[in-house]
Design a protein around this motif. Structure first.
Motif, PDB file in Angstrom:
ATOM      1  N   SER A 160       0.831  -1.210   0.000  1.00  0.00           N
ATOM      2  CA  SER A 160       0.000   0.000   0.000  1.00  0.00           C
ATOM      3  C   SER A 160       0.864   1.257   0.000  1.00  0.00           C
ATOM      4  N   VAL A 161       1.935   1.265   0.814  1.00  0.00           N
ATOM      5  CA  VAL A 161       2.805   2.440   0.861  1.00  0.00           C
ATOM      6  C   VAL A 161       3.517   2.645  -0.474  1.00  0.00           C
ATOM      7  N   LEU A 162       4.025   1.562  -1.069  1.00  0.00           N
ATOM      8  CA  LEU A 162       4.701   1.686  -2.361  1.00  0.00           C
ATOM      9  C   LEU A 162       3.741   2.163  -3.441  1.00  0.00           C
ATOM     10  N   ALA A 163       2.533   1.606  -3.441  1.00  0.00           N
ATOM     11  CA  ALA A 163       1.554   2.024  -4.444  1.00  0.00           C
ATOM     12  C   ALA A 163       1.168   3.484  -4.271  1.00  0.00           C
ATOM     13  N   THR A 164       1.028   3.939  -3.016  1.00  0.00           N
ATOM     14  CA  THR A 164       0.607   5.316  -2.765  1.00  0.00           C
ATOM     15  C   THR A 164       1.727   6.314  -3.016  1.00  0.00           C
ATOM     16  N   VAL A 165       2.900   6.037  -2.455  1.00  0.00           N
ATOM     17  CA  VAL A 165       4.002   7.002  -2.512  1.00  0.00           C
ATOM     18  C   VAL A 165       4.701   6.966  -3.861  1.00  0.00           C
ATOM     19  N   VAL A 166       5.204   5.773  -4.242  1.00  0.00           N
ATOM     20  CA  VAL A 166       5.986   5.666  -5.476  1.00  0.00           C
ATOM     21  C   VAL A 166       5.087   5.708  -6.707  1.00  0.00           C
ATOM     22  N   GLY A 167       3.959   4.992  -6.646  1.00  0.00           N
ATOM     23  CA  GLY A 167       3.122   4.892  -7.824  1.00  0.00           C
ATOM     24  C   GLY A 167       2.244   6.095  -8.065  1.00  0.00           C
ATOM     25  N   VAL A 168       1.624   6.629  -6.990  1.00  0.00           N
ATOM     26  CA  VAL A 168       0.647   7.709  -7.166  1.00  0.00           C
ATOM     27  C   VAL A 168       1.294   9.083  -6.998  1.00  0.00           C
ATOM     28  N   GLN A 169       1.960   9.318  -5.873  1.00  0.00           N
ATOM     29  CA  GLN A 169       2.508  10.643  -5.615  1.00  0.00           C
ATOM     30  C   GLN A 169       3.670  10.974  -6.545  1.00  0.00           C
ATOM     31  N   PHE A 170       4.638  10.074  -6.650  1.00  0.00           N
ATOM     32  CA  PHE A 170       5.796  10.339  -7.504  1.00  0.00           C
ATOM     33  C   PHE A 170       5.534   9.996  -8.960  1.00  0.00           C
ATOM     34  N   ALA A 175       1.191   1.633 -10.544  1.00  0.00           N
ATOM     35  CA  ALA A 175       0.756   1.132  -9.243  1.00  0.00           C
ATOM     36  C   ALA A 175      -0.412   0.168  -9.329  1.00  0.00           C
ATOM     37  N   LEU A 176      -1.129   0.136 -10.430  1.00  0.00           N
ATOM     38  CA  LEU A 176      -2.298  -0.729 -10.550  1.00  0.00           C
ATOM     39  C   LEU A 176      -2.286  -1.414 -11.903  1.00  0.00           C
ATOM     40  N   GLY A 177      -2.794  -2.650 -11.912  1.00  0.00           N
ATOM     41  CA  GLY A 177      -2.943  -3.358 -13.173  1.00  0.00           C
ATOM     42  C   GLY A 177      -1.764  -4.270 -13.473  1.00  0.00           C
ATOM     43  N   TRP A 178      -1.873  -4.879 -14.654  1.00  0.00           N
ATOM     44  CA  TRP A 178      -0.847  -5.832 -15.086  1.00  0.00           C
ATOM     45  C   TRP A 178      -0.793  -5.805 -16.618  1.00  0.00           C
ATOM     46  N   TYR A 179       0.085  -4.950 -17.120  1.00  0.00           N
ATOM     47  CA  TYR A 179       0.167  -4.773 -18.568  1.00  0.00           C
ATOM     48  C   TYR A 179       1.591  -4.884 -19.098  1.00  0.00           C
ATOM     49  N   GLY A 180       2.513  -5.365 -18.299  1.00  0.00           N
ATOM     50  CA  GLY A 180       3.878  -5.508 -18.763  1.00  0.00           C
ATOM     51  C   GLY A 180       4.844  -5.728 -17.621  1.00  0.00           C
ATOM     52  N   PRO A 181       6.114  -6.013 -17.940  1.00  0.00           N
ATOM     53  CA  PRO A 181       7.100  -6.307 -16.886  1.00  0.00           C
ATOM     54  C   PRO A 181       7.287  -5.173 -15.887  1.00  0.00           C
ATOM     55  N   GLN A 182       7.106  -3.902 -16.342  1.00  0.00           N
ATOM     56  CA  GLN A 182       7.321  -2.794 -15.413  1.00  0.00           C
ATOM     57  C   GLN A 182       6.315  -2.790 -14.275  1.00  0.00           C
ATOM     58  N   TYR A 183       5.198  -3.499 -14.449  1.00  0.00           N
ATOM     59  CA  TYR A 183       4.188  -3.571 -13.395  1.00  0.00           C
ATOM     60  C   TYR A 183       4.567  -4.553 -12.290  1.00  0.00           C
ATOM     61  N   THR A 184       5.683  -5.271 -12.474  1.00  0.00           N
ATOM     62  CA  THR A 184       6.102  -6.237 -11.451  1.00  0.00           C
ATOM     63  C   THR A 184       6.986  -5.621 -10.380  1.00  0.00           C
ATOM     64  N   ILE A 185       7.504  -4.425 -10.602  1.00  0.00           N
ATOM     65  CA  ILE A 185       8.552  -3.907  -9.720  1.00  0.00           C
ATOM     66  C   ILE A 185       8.030  -3.644  -8.314  1.00  0.00           C
ATOM     67  N   LEU A 186       6.969  -2.862  -8.195  1.00  0.00           N
ATOM     68  CA  LEU A 186       6.459  -2.519  -6.865  1.00  0.00           C
ATOM     69  C   LEU A 186       5.934  -3.741  -6.108  1.00  0.00           C
ATOM     70  N   PRO A 187       5.096  -4.601  -6.716  1.00  0.00           N
ATOM     71  CA  PRO A 187       4.674  -5.792  -5.958  1.00  0.00           C
ATOM     72  C   PRO A 187       5.829  -6.739  -5.640  1.00  0.00           C
ATOM     73  N   ALA A 188       6.840  -6.808  -6.524  1.00  0.00           N
ATOM     74  CA  ALA A 188       7.991  -7.665  -6.230  1.00  0.00           C
ATOM     75  C   ALA A 188       8.782  -7.122  -5.049  1.00  0.00           C
ATOM     76  N   LEU A 189       8.866  -5.811  -4.921  1.00  0.00           N
ATOM     77  CA  LEU A 189       9.526  -5.239  -3.747  1.00  0.00           C
ATOM     78  C   LEU A 189       8.759  -5.561  -2.471  1.00  0.00           C
ATOM     79  N   ALA A 190       7.433  -5.455  -2.543  1.00  0.00           N
ATOM     80  CA  ALA A 190       6.624  -5.755  -1.354  1.00  0.00           C
ATOM     81  C   ALA A 190       6.756  -7.205  -0.932  1.00  0.00           C
ATOM     82  N   LEU A 191       6.897  -8.120  -1.897  1.00  0.00           N
ATOM     83  CA  LEU A 191       7.031  -9.536  -1.577  1.00  0.00           C
ATOM     84  C   LEU A 191       8.468  -9.928  -1.249  1.00  0.00           C
ATOM     85  N   GLY A 192       9.415  -9.359  -1.990  1.00  0.00           N
ATOM     86  CA  GLY A 192      10.793  -9.820  -1.893  1.00  0.00           C
ATOM     87  C   GLY A 192      11.559  -9.294  -0.701  1.00  0.00           C
TER      88      GLY A 192
END
Length: 636
Positions: A160-170, A175-192
């Motif tokens: 949630s913090v990554l999606a809000t701060v990195v994805g929305v504010q910056f 931050a939302l959806g799945w349309y390519g490899p670049q969409y894996t970065i934020l969720p991969a950080l949250a999991l990894g």
């Protein structure tokens, strides 16, 4: 048939029986919950349509509910050899393409998350590697507190913090959806990040013992480069972690439900959750079967990798034991102080908050920033966060401690019989916690104990895998072979040799996962399957305040900081309690003095039989049996 051949045949049969039992239990889910599956399917298809008897009868006739669950299961099972997993009860679409597509999405996300986890683990143990390669380690571990705090990060909160701060504010990354490899970065950080912290901490726990082995001492004495010694120390420790890495692969694939929900990712975890809530059994059964097959493949690859890395040493009983000297001097003094510091801070928060009312509402003070009347701020209803954290600590800490103790006991007992527990670990680990909660709810009913039963059902699996891996390596050490040759029985070996060597790292592993137990309960609460309002349980605090993370960050940072503090306390307390045991398992003595074990002469003499097939000039341990450094206390 020889015993070894029988075990090879029995293991796949046991694995297949467990998988069949799990899939059958899922097929009975609507009938176990004593709900009308036709009504559930109707609500999933169209929530506004009236559930008249005619409509429900039409759904039953269409899907064949009147034939009973056994007929439906046999019909679904008969289509699997043709690649046909049936059609979705909700959408009517073929199940196989949808599940394969969701599995591909999850595998891609898992691959990137594993890359993040490996980088995080490397950072956690980098200082230990650097010090060990230069003979400056002194038996101490360096990554405990930081990795514990990182492992205590809630995945859904980080997402949630990554999606809000990195994805929305910056606006730097989607931050939302799945349309390519670049969409894996934020969720991969949250999991990894949390997964890498756990793996790095486990690796950091083993490295001092590897650097204290005779081959490392002899290699340093002969002037070999430090990077070569560090590389071989990694190779020495990795086999003990590969089974847990395989568990992480399956856990990240099917257990990342909360992260997939936050980022709107159509992965297998989210698909399985939606199918479970809608009781769409064909999709749920196919998704679970895919996770079971993935678990079997990951376990098989882990076992092959262990054999490739260790070579013939495990078969020949030539592995040195991975137990280095305990920390001494100022480092031990610091480790004795840190648990009291972290524990004092935690007790201070609880003591200051207990006199306050956790349920008092003040709508005029909604989302107030920290101040003197409210040291940690207020939530969306104006309730004091300090009071809610303090009162929730009693339930959360006691429940997490109880579940951790039960998981440790179960994991150790089952880990001692790997032929029985191996397939069971893979099967249990393939069950996402959400699905486990639904199955427990179906059997035991919905209640306050349901989340605890669900988490306890799966929490022991990593500890059992860790116990089995360490036990396998410890049994391959020369001093076990020598002690057995001197007439020692199985009970003596287990009590005096194996358990003292295996228990300390497994206990530290269990304490490292203590915050993870609380986070698992929090994840179920986040998905609506845990504690219910107005309970001050920590997971519910995170779930309730997560939508206000951008407007009032203190509302989520306060409970997250307490969880991180709990992780630091657990790991530093484990270091202080088991530090003396690291001097050699059963060889540790009070006051840091170590007595020589009966197998020590055999152990040092056989240290030349290294796990690595390299030239003698590079190995450095082929003639080290009589070297004074190899006979010192540092070997144990």
């Amino acid at each position: 048939m020889p015993h070894h051949a029988r075990s090879r045949v029995a293991a796949p049969l046991w694995r297949a029986a467990l998988a069949a039992a799990l899939v059958c239990a899922i097929g009975l889910l609507p009938w176990l919950t004593r709900t009308d599956p036709a009504l559930t399917v109707l609500k999933a298809r169209s929530a506004d349509r009236a559930p008249t008897p005619e409509v429900l009868a039409g759904i039953r006739a269409q899907l064949g509910f009147d034939a009973g669950p056994l007929h439906l299961f046999v019909q679904w099972l008969g289509g699997l050899p043709r690649g046909d997993a049936g059609r979705s009860w909700v959408s009517g679409d073929p199940v196989t393409p949808a599940v394969l597509q969701a599995l591909g999405v999850s595998l891609l996300l898992t691959a990137v998350a594993l890359l993040v986890a490996c980088c995080t683990a490397a950072l956690v143990c980098a200082r230990t590697l650097w010090l060990g390669s230069r003979r400056r380690l002194g038996g101490r571990r360096t990554g405990g507190t930081g990795s514990a705090m990182l492992a205590a990060l809630p995945e859904f909160l980080t997402a949630s913090v990554l999606a809000t701060v990195v994805g929305v504010q910056f606006g730097r990354l989607p931050a939302l959806g799945w349309y390519g490899p670049q969409y894996t970065i934020l969720p991969a950080l949250a999991l990894g990040l949390p997964a890498g912290a756990v793996l790095g901490r486990l690796l950091d726990d083993l490295l001092p013992g590897a650097f204290a082995e005779p081959w490392a001492l002899a290699a340093a004495a002969r002037g070999l480069p430090g990077r070569n010694i560090a590389r071989q120390a990694l190779r020495r420790c990795v086999p003990a972690l590969l089974p847990n890495t395989g568990l992480f692969v399956v856990g990240l694939t099917g257990g990342s439900v909360a992260v997939e929900q936050v980022f709107d990712i159509p992965g297998l975890g989210r698909t399985t959750l939606q199918a479970a809530l809608a009781q769409d059994l064909p999709v749920l059964q196919a998704g679970t079967l895919a996770l079971l097959l993935l678990a079997a493949a990951a376990t098989g690859l882990a076992h092959v990798a262990v054999r490739m890395v260790t070579g013939p040493a495990s078969r020949d009983g030539a592995l040195p034991t991975l137990h280095g000297p305990p920390p001494t001097g100022s480092r031990r003094a610091v480790r004795r102080v840190l648990p009291f510091v972290y524990g004092g801070l935690l007790v201070l928060v609880i003591v200051l908050g207990l006199p306050r009312d956790p349920f008092a509402l003040d709508t005029a003070a909604r989302l107030r920033a920290p101040s003197w009347p409210h040291p940690l701020g207020t939530d969306a209803l104006g309730r004091d966060l300090l009071a809610r954290i303090a009162h929730g600590a009693l339930d959360t800490l006691l429940l997490a401690l109880g579940l951790s103790a039960a998981a440790l006991l179960t994991g150790v007992l089952l880990g001692l019989v790997p032929r029985l527990s191996g397939p069971l670990v893979d099967t249990v680990n393939a069950v996402p916690p959400v699905l486990a909660a639904l199955l427990v709810t179906a059997v035991a009913g919905r209640g306050p104990a349901t989340p605890a039963l669900a988490v306890g059902t799966v929490a022991w699996a990593p500890l059992a895998a860790h116990t089995s891996a360490l036990l396998l390596q410890e049994r391959a050490t020369p001093h076990i072979t020598a002690t057995r040759a001197l007439g020692a029985g199985r009970w003596y070996l287990l009590r005096h040799e194996l358990l003292p060597a295996v228990l300390p790292p497994v206990v530290r592993h269990a304490l490292l996962r203590l915050p993870g137990i609380a986070l698992a309960l929090a994840s179920l609460t986040f998905l609506g399957l845990g504690a219910q309002p107005p309970s001050p349980e920590w997971g519910l605090l995170l779930a309730e305040n997560q939508p206000y993370a951008e407007r009032a960050p203190w509302a989520v940072l306060a409970p997250a900081a307490v969880l991180a503090l709990l992780g630091a306390l657990a790991v530093t307390a484990a270091d202080g309690d088991t530090g003396g045991s690291r001097g050699g398992g059963r060889g540790g003595a009070p006051g840091g003095r170590r007595r020589r074990s009966r197998g020590a002469p055999y152990r040092t003499a056989a240290a030349a039989r290294t796990t690595h097939r390299r030239p003698r000039s590079e190995d450095g341990g082929s003639r080290s049996g009589a070297h004074p450094m190899t006979r010192s206390g540092a070997t144990r």
